[in-house]
Design a protein around this motif. Structure first.
Motif: not given
Length: 248
Positions: A57-75
């Motif tokens: 929750v940021i500023g009263g609003n619900l945010y979604c964070n989608v994370q994808i693993y980048d094998e080349k950058k290892n992050q």
């Protein structure tokens, strides 16, 4: 995405049709994807164990964070967006909406922004008056959809609950493009000269800035871009053009 994996285009059965505007003369349809399609494509492209989602929750609003693993950058590479309330379960609706919006940032379903203005005349659907409004109980689904090399929609067939064609676009599959009278109706409070080009212009600015369409519509107290008057559209576009590009 930062990796080289390609996000495939949505298939007909992964696209939902919802009523946008409705009057005694007919109704407009909007194309959506659901969260199940997003999860399916994330699994296919990156693998079930190479993506994850979190909410905050940021500023009263619900945010979604989608994370994808980048094998080349290892992050982990993150894409975030905010959700809007549904008319039923507030928290669940915001969680699902923010996830779907974040997946658009990943690249899933961006082709829906190229959808034409879809109009179904009253002769092809059942519309009933309810107080000072109009409603329909008809259901619609996408039977076929076709894209060009730029990932833009060039062919589309929509059926009703009885399996009858209520809208068709394109000729490569033997379809007949809708006439101007069907596709751009003159309805009260709708700009008669509103064109698909203006919808495209608006979608490009929304994508560039990351501004949610609902934010723009709520400002003018309307439910779709097609309801905008000429002055509304000009003001909205001027505001968007002054807005900075969203962060990558």
């Amino acid at each position: 995405m930062e990796n080289s994996k390609t996000i495939r285009l949505l298939t007909a059965d992964e696209i939902e049709c919802r009523v946008g505007t409705i009057s005694e003369k007919g109704l407009s349809l909007l194309l959506y994807k659901d969260a199940r399609a997003d999860m399916k494509i994330l699994d296919e492209v990156f693998g079930p164990n190479n993506w994850q989602r979190t909410h905050e929750v940021i500023g009263g609003n619900l945010y979604c964070n989608v994370q994808i693993y980048d094998e080349k950058k290892n992050q982990w590479i993150s894409k975030m967006d905010v959700g809007t309330e549904s008319y039923t379960e507030k928290e669940k609706g915001q969680a699902s909406d923010s996830f779907k919006r974040a997946c658009v940032s990943v690249g899933i379903g961006r082709e829906l922004y190229t959808a034409p203005f879809i109009w179904v005349s009253a002769g092809k659907c059942s519309i009933q008056p309810k107080g000072d409004k109009y409603i329909t109980y008809d259901k619609f689904r996408v039977k076929d959809i076709e894209y060009n090399e730029n990932r833009e929609i060039i062919g589309l067939i929509i059926l009703n609950q009885d399996g009858k064609v209520v809208y068709s676009l394109g000729s490569s599959k033997g379809n007949t493009a809708p006439t101007e009278a069907e596709n751009v109706p003159s309805v009260a409070n709708k700009l008669p000269s509103f064109t698909t080009d203006r919808v495209t212009q608006m979608n490009k600015e929304l994508e560039r800035t990351g501004v949610a369409l609902d934010t723009v519509l709520s400002r003018y107290q309307i439910s779709s871009v097609e309801e905008m008057t000429d002055s509304m559209f000009t003001n909205a576009m001027n505001s968007l053009k002054k807005t900075k590009k969203k962060a990558a």
